[in-house]
Design a protein around this motif. Structure first.
Motif, PDB file in Angstrom:
ATOM      1  N   LEU A 110     -18.033 -44.649 -24.063  1.00  0.00           N
ATOM      2  CA  LEU A 110     -17.460 -44.584 -25.405  1.00  0.00           C
ATOM      3  C   LEU A 110     -16.283 -45.538 -25.550  1.00  0.00           C
ATOM      4  N   HIS A 111     -15.743 -46.016 -24.417  1.00  0.00           N
ATOM      5  CA  HIS A 111     -14.648 -46.987 -24.463  1.00  0.00           C
ATOM      6  C   HIS A 111     -15.150 -48.429 -24.441  1.00  0.00           C
ATOM      7  N   ASP A 112     -16.450 -48.621 -24.303  1.00  0.00           N
ATOM      8  CA  ASP A 112     -17.025 -49.973 -24.281  1.00  0.00           C
ATOM      9  C   ASP A 112     -16.969 -50.550 -25.698  1.00  0.00           C
ATOM     10  N   PRO A 113     -16.403 -51.735 -25.883  1.00  0.00           N
ATOM     11  CA  PRO A 113     -16.286 -52.293 -27.239  1.00  0.00           C
ATOM     12  C   PRO A 113     -17.635 -52.569 -27.905  1.00  0.00           C
ATOM     13  N   ARG A 114     -18.708 -52.605 -27.140  1.00  0.00           N
ATOM     14  CA  ARG A 114     -20.031 -52.814 -27.727  1.00  0.00           C
ATOM     15  C   ARG A 114     -20.597 -51.542 -28.336  1.00  0.00           C
ATOM     16  N   VAL A 115     -20.002 -50.389 -28.024  1.00  0.00           N
ATOM     17  CA  VAL A 115     -20.555 -49.097 -28.408  1.00  0.00           C
ATOM     18  C   VAL A 115     -19.942 -48.602 -29.711  1.00  0.00           C
ATOM     19  N   ARG A 116     -20.813 -48.187 -30.630  1.00  0.00           N
ATOM     20  CA  ARG A 116     -20.378 -47.569 -31.879  1.00  0.00           C
ATOM     21  C   ARG A 116     -21.139 -46.258 -32.053  1.00  0.00           C
ATOM     22  N   VAL A 117     -20.422 -45.165 -32.204  1.00  0.00           N
ATOM     23  CA  VAL A 117     -21.041 -43.853 -32.373  1.00  0.00           C
ATOM     24  C   VAL A 117     -21.065 -43.492 -33.854  1.00  0.00           C
ATOM     25  N   VAL A 118     -22.229 -43.115 -34.332  1.00  0.00           N
ATOM     26  CA  VAL A 118     -22.402 -42.666 -35.717  1.00  0.00           C
ATOM     27  C   VAL A 118     -22.714 -41.177 -35.677  1.00  0.00           C
ATOM     28  N   ASN A 119     -21.844 -40.377 -36.259  1.00  0.00           N
ATOM     29  CA  ASN A 119     -21.998 -38.923 -36.235  1.00  0.00           C
ATOM     30  C   ASN A 119     -22.767 -38.467 -37.474  1.00  0.00           C
ATOM     31  N   GLU A 120     -24.098 -38.671 -37.419  1.00  0.00           N
ATOM     32  CA  GLU A 120     -24.966 -38.319 -38.545  1.00  0.00           C
ATOM     33  C   GLU A 120     -26.331 -37.887 -38.025  1.00  0.00           C
ATOM     34  N   ASP A 121     -27.110 -37.296 -38.911  1.00  0.00           N
ATOM     35  CA  ASP A 121     -28.507 -37.007 -38.620  1.00  0.00           C
ATOM     36  C   ASP A 121     -29.280 -38.324 -38.571  1.00  0.00           C
ATOM     37  N   LEU A 122     -30.073 -38.521 -37.540  1.00  0.00           N
ATOM     38  CA  LEU A 122     -30.763 -39.786 -37.353  1.00  0.00           C
ATOM     39  C   LEU A 122     -31.708 -40.105 -38.499  1.00  0.00           C
ATOM     40  N   LEU A 123     -32.490 -39.128 -38.933  1.00  0.00           N
ATOM     41  CA  LEU A 123     -33.443 -39.386 -40.017  1.00  0.00           C
ATOM     42  C   LEU A 123     -32.728 -39.779 -41.302  1.00  0.00           C
ATOM     43  N   ASP A 124     -31.678 -39.052 -41.646  1.00  0.00           N
ATOM     44  CA  ASP A 124     -30.929 -39.389 -42.866  1.00  0.00           C
ATOM     45  C   ASP A 124     -30.389 -40.812 -42.783  1.00  0.00           C
ATOM     46  N   TRP A 125     -29.862 -41.165 -41.627  1.00  0.00           N
ATOM     47  CA  TRP A 125     -29.280 -42.497 -41.457  1.00  0.00           C
ATOM     48  C   TRP A 125     -30.348 -43.575 -41.532  1.00  0.00           C
ATOM     49  N   LEU A 126     -31.494 -43.343 -40.911  1.00  0.00           N
ATOM     50  CA  LEU A 126     -32.583 -44.323 -40.960  1.00  0.00           C
ATOM     51  C   LEU A 126     -33.054 -44.575 -42.393  1.00  0.00           C
ATOM     52  N   ARG A 127     -33.031 -43.538 -43.218  1.00  0.00           N
ATOM     53  CA  ARG A 127     -33.488 -43.685 -44.605  1.00  0.00           C
ATOM     54  C   ARG A 127     -32.525 -44.524 -45.441  1.00  0.00           C
ATOM     55  N   ARG A 128     -31.255 -44.588 -45.009  1.00  0.00           N
ATOM     56  CA  ARG A 128     -30.255 -45.303 -45.799  1.00  0.00           C
ATOM     57  C   ARG A 128     -29.946 -46.698 -45.289  1.00  0.00           C
ATOM     58  N   THR A 129     -30.061 -46.901 -43.992  1.00  0.00           N
ATOM     59  CA  THR A 129     -29.565 -48.141 -43.406  1.00  0.00           C
ATOM     60  C   THR A 129     -30.524 -49.307 -43.617  1.00  0.00           C
ATOM     61  N   ASP A 130     -29.944 -50.501 -43.629  1.00  0.00           N
ATOM     62  CA  ASP A 130     -30.744 -51.730 -43.609  1.00  0.00           C
ATOM     63  C   ASP A 130     -30.656 -52.407 -42.243  1.00  0.00           C
ATOM     64  N   ASP A 131     -29.959 -51.787 -41.287  1.00  0.00           N
ATOM     65  CA  ASP A 131     -29.787 -52.380 -39.964  1.00  0.00           C
ATOM     66  C   ASP A 131     -31.135 -52.545 -39.264  1.00  0.00           C
ATOM     67  N   VAL A 132     -31.246 -53.628 -38.510  1.00  0.00           N
ATOM     68  CA  VAL A 132     -32.459 -53.918 -37.742  1.00  0.00           C
ATOM     69  C   VAL A 132     -32.050 -54.085 -36.284  1.00  0.00           C
ATOM     70  N   PHE A 133     -32.870 -53.545 -35.379  1.00  0.00           N
ATOM     71  CA  PHE A 133     -32.530 -53.525 -33.960  1.00  0.00           C
ATOM     72  C   PHE A 133     -33.639 -54.164 -33.124  1.00  0.00           C
ATOM     73  N   ASP A 134     -33.226 -54.712 -31.990  1.00  0.00           N
ATOM     74  CA  ASP A 134     -34.193 -55.250 -31.034  1.00  0.00           C
ATOM     75  C   ASP A 134     -34.790 -54.144 -30.169  1.00  0.00           C
ATOM     76  N   ALA A 135     -34.049 -53.059 -29.984  1.00  0.00           N
ATOM     77  CA  ALA A 135     -34.528 -51.923 -29.197  1.00  0.00           C
ATOM     78  C   ALA A 135     -34.017 -50.636 -29.819  1.00  0.00           C
ATOM     79  N   ILE A 136     -34.903 -49.667 -29.944  1.00  0.00           N
ATOM     80  CA  ILE A 136     -34.547 -48.326 -30.390  1.00  0.00           C
ATOM     81  C   ILE A 136     -35.024 -47.360 -29.313  1.00  0.00           C
ATOM     82  N   CYS A 137     -34.103 -46.545 -28.794  1.00  0.00           N
ATOM     83  CA  CYS A 137     -34.426 -45.581 -27.744  1.00  0.00           C
ATOM     84  C   CYS A 137     -34.167 -44.172 -28.276  1.00  0.00           C
ATOM     85  N   LEU A 138     -35.200 -43.337 -28.271  1.00  0.00           N
ATOM     86  CA  LEU A 138     -35.090 -41.989 -28.818  1.00  0.00           C
ATOM     87  C   LEU A 138     -35.131 -40.941 -27.722  1.00  0.00           C
TER      88      LEU A 138
END
Length: 226
Positions: A110-138
């Motif tokens: 959590l102290h790594d500057p590359r890490v960002r924590v989003v405190n939300e429900d994953l499905l709700d966030w996926l429905r709203r975001t336009d972010d695109v990722f090279d890897a998604i790990c569930l």
């Protein structure tokens, strides 16, 4: 699960009771009386991330769904490959545990500057975001056929799989952890995202853990203008 452990924290959230219990040098997380995970192993959770990272470019954007006991995040942060690691975790309490007692298991990532924590429900966030990722790990459930909460089943049906596909870059990979084989889900991944590989990880008792990786085809290059 060891029934003789000591409860070190107990919190009531919008989804019910969340308990952190210590057994010797290890911790267990229990949700509404149901054992979710502990810090004793983690081989398959680490493999989930490691195999996904083998398929992406340096500087990749990575999304991890579910913080858990931190094995997936620790594996991601230990690699130089990700340029950004976004962690979706609905339970704020769990994030706070990783700032204290569980920090060693997530590699204090959590102290790594590359890490960002989003405190939300994953499905709700996926429905709203336009972010695109090279890897998604569930790793938010015990698998597509064994969800922690009934509403999570949507993450694995056609609509949820479509949401995940649309958040993958061309050539991106979706990696999904499961406590047992889910051949119907693997077929859905193949049909909706792309070629699927399956990794089995033996566990001391019961069926092997399973990691599914589905890779989205590279986006065809645009034709030059006439």
């Amino acid at each position: 699960m060891n029934q003789t452990g000591t409860v070190v924290d107990r919190v009531v959230t919008d989804r019910g009771e969340l308990v952190l219990r210590q057994c010797g040098g290890h911790f267990e997380i229990i949700s509404n009386g149901v054992f979710l995970m502990d810090t004793r192993a983690g081989a398959s959770e680490r493999l989930l991330v490691r195999e996904a990272l083998h398929l992406v470019r340096p500087g990749a954007r990575m999304l991890i769904g579910g913080l858990g006991v931190g094995f997936s995040l620790a594996e991601a942060a230990a690699s130089p490959t990700p340029g950004e690691i976004v962690v979706l975790e609905i339970e704020e309490t769990l994030v706070e545990w990783h700032r204290r007692r569980l920090a060693p298991f997530s590699g204090s990532a959590l102290h790594d500057p590359r890490v960002r924590v989003v405190n939300e429900d994953l499905l709700d966030w996926l429905r709203r975001t336009d972010d695109v990722f090279d890897a998604i790990c569930l790793d938010v459930d015990n698998g597509p056929d064994w969800t922690v909460f009934p509403g999570n089943a949507t993450l694995y049906d056609e609509a949820g799989t479509g949401l995940l596909r649309d958040r993958l870059a061309g050539g991106g990979v979706l990696a999904v952890w499961s406590a047992s084989a889910a051949p119907g889900y693997a077929a859905r991944l193949e049909a909706m995202i792309g070629s699927v590989t399956t990794h089995l990880v033996d566990v001391p008792r019961g069926e092997p853990d399973v990691v599914y990786l589905a890779r989205r085809p590279l986006t065809p290059a645009a034709c030059p203008a006439p």
